[in-house]
Write a protein that holds these residues in place. Structure first.
Motif, PDB file in Angstrom:
ATOM      1  N   ASP A  28      -1.293  -9.065  -5.091  1.00  0.00           N
ATOM      2  CA  ASP A  28      -0.970  -8.007  -4.136  1.00  0.00           C
ATOM      3  C   ASP A  28       0.511  -7.647  -4.275  1.00  0.00           C
TER       4      ASP A  28
ATOM      5  N   CYS B 240       5.895 -12.392   2.445  1.00  0.00           N
ATOM      6  CA  CYS B 240       4.620 -13.078   2.198  1.00  0.00           C
ATOM      7  C   CYS B 240       4.502 -13.470   0.726  1.00  0.00           C
TER       8      CYS B 240
ATOM      9  N   HIS C 228       4.410 -11.579  -1.989  1.00  0.00           N
ATOM     10  CA  HIS C 228       3.613 -10.746  -2.890  1.00  0.00           C
ATOM     11  C   HIS C 228       4.437 -10.339  -4.114  1.00  0.00           C
TER      12      HIS C 228
ATOM     13  N   GLU D 170      -2.114  -5.188   1.104  1.00  0.00           N
ATOM     14  CA  GLU D 170      -2.876  -6.338   1.614  1.00  0.00           C
ATOM     15  C   GLU D 170      -2.572  -6.559   3.086  1.00  0.00           C
ATOM     16  N   GLU D 171      -1.345  -6.204   3.500  1.00  0.00           N
ATOM     17  CA  GLU D 171      -0.888  -6.493   4.869  1.00  0.00           C
ATOM     18  C   GLU D 171      -1.404  -5.429   5.842  1.00  0.00           C
TER      19      GLU D 171
ATOM     20  N   HIS E  41      -2.597 -17.355  -3.531  1.00  0.00           N
ATOM     21  CA  HIS E  41      -1.533 -17.048  -2.570  1.00  0.00           C
ATOM     22  C   HIS E  41      -0.582 -18.238  -2.506  1.00  0.00           C
TER      23      HIS E  41
HETATM   24 NI    NI Z   1       0.179 -12.489   1.804  1.00  0.00          NI
END
Ligand code: NI
Length: 408
Positions: A81, A106, A108, A140-141, A167
């Protein structure tokens, strides 16, 4: 098989790439600079990605020897992502975000760079039979970018017999990895309850139907749904995150709104909670002469449910990469949500975790303003992807071989 992995993987380039993405984070469906950078990186490897799936998404196909777009052979999809979060970074290091109120909190940026590392490895040594599709998804968020790519024909244009995603996971130290068979992340449903009563003067409650009082009674009783209604071994969360009602201390309003979210690992439990919220809210409201209307704002992402065979393979490759003691192949699920769950509803596959701590310690949490991706994972993640893809393709070529997997 593969002899010269270290010389094909250009870690300095990947690190610089990752930090550049971190410096210039882009929010969901706005990842145009990010997508340009990814395309340029791939083109330098001789791979022309298909662009614009789900607005900013890309797919790069790497064909093994003798294979082509017309004759792809067995095909595996690896997903990363690309999007960042609306968050102000507090880090002061050189690659900290330059975009006000936006941050790769996150990791990504790291997922994208790990997959580009896999592209370096796969493109440099094509002694495999089949095709590897590298999928770079937007949003993705909270934007369901995976679904947007699927709605625009991702798996029709690039058929995959299996898909995988990784992830980074701060609660695991770097050098450890995790996966499990079955649900690994929850679904995330958002709902709203509108409680309608009858407004009036705060000093004359007998002439009103007070929706705030009714709403408070509903919130308390909703908490019995999980504690008394679901199997203790089938995890579920019901949280009321917001209540809105009224304008002044001396007015009883007409209505109150209750906003909440449910996280569940199975569709059946999600359905049980939806029916339970409607039943409890409706009857409590009725008992007080009010009404309660349930509005499902979004059933959100489905739970991310790993398929058995693919999760077992992922776990086996994790053991090969980081050793038995560092590969956790039966992790507890997390109640966070992930839109890779949409892909796993359509194509068999698995989603795993790569530890993001430092020096054997857990790291700073995802979505925290002090978070950063651990660059030690660029090499591990890229080599993991390369090995997983080659292992999966090899198993397709030998369908009758005895599986050597031994997970519970
Ligand atoms: Ni994430």
């Amino acid at each position: 098989m593969y002899l010269d992995q270290d010389s094909a993987l250009h870690i300095n380039q990947l690190t610089a790439f990752r930090r550049d993405l971190h410096r210039y984070p882009e929010l969901k469906y706005q990842e145009s600079r990010t997508a340009d950078k990814i395309a340029a990186f791939l083109e330098a490897l001789g791979i022309t990605p298909v662009r614009g799936l789900g607005q900013t998404g890309l797919v790069a196909s790497i064909h093994g020897q003798g294979r082509s777009a017309e004759n792809p052979g067995p095909a595996i999809g690896l997903r990363a992502d690309m999007d960042a979060l609306p968050l102000q970074e507090v880090n002061r290091f050189e690659h900290a975000s330059q975009n006000e109120g936006r941050m790769h909190a996150c990791g990504h940026d790291g997922h994208t760079a790990m997959l580009l590392g896999a592209a370096q490895l796969l493109a440099s040594e094509r002694q495999f039979d089949g095709t590897v599709h590298l999928i770079f998804q937007p949003a993705e968020e909270g934007g369901a970018g995976a679904k947007a790519m699927m709605d625009e024909g991702l798996f029709e244009r690039f058929p995959c017999q299996a898909v995988f995603a990784l992830h980074n996971w701060p609660s695991l130290p770097q050098g450890q990895m995790g996966v499990r068979v079955g649900p690994i992340m929850a679904s995330g449903m958002m709902f709203e309850l509108v409680v309608r009563g009858k407004g009036g003067h705060a000093a004359m409650p007998h002439t009103t139907i007070d929706p705030i009082h009714v709403a408070c009674a509903i919130v308390g009783q909703l908490q019995t749904l999980v504690s008394r209604g679901t199997d203790p071994l089938d995890s579920a969360v019901l949280t009321i995150g917001k209540i809105e009602a009224g304008t002044s201390a001396n007015i009883i309003p007409d209505e109150a709104r209750i906003l909440g979210t449910c996280r569940t690992l199975t569709k059946a439990t999600q359905q049980f909670l939806i029916e339970g919220i409607e039943r409890i809210a409706g009857h409590i409201a009725q008992a007080h002469g009010a009404t309660a209307e349930l509005i499902i704002n979004s059933t959100g992402y489905p739970s991310t449910v790993n398929h058995r065979q693919e999760a077992l393979l992922m776990g086996e490759v994790m053991r090969e990469m980081v050793g038995e003691a560092n590969a956790h192949t039966d992790v507890l699920p997390a109640m966070t949500a992930e839109d890779f769950g949409f892909m796993l509803e359509e194509v068999p596959g698995a989603y795993g975790w790569i530890g993001n701590g430092a020096a054997g310690q857990p790291g700073i949490a995802l979505h925290n303003p002090a978070y950063d991706f651990n660059d030690a994972n660029l090499s591990l993640g890229a080599r993991f992807w390369d090995r997983l893809a080659r292992r999966w393709l090899l198993e397709q070529a030998r369908p009758l071989s005895t599986p050597s997997m031994s997970l519970p």
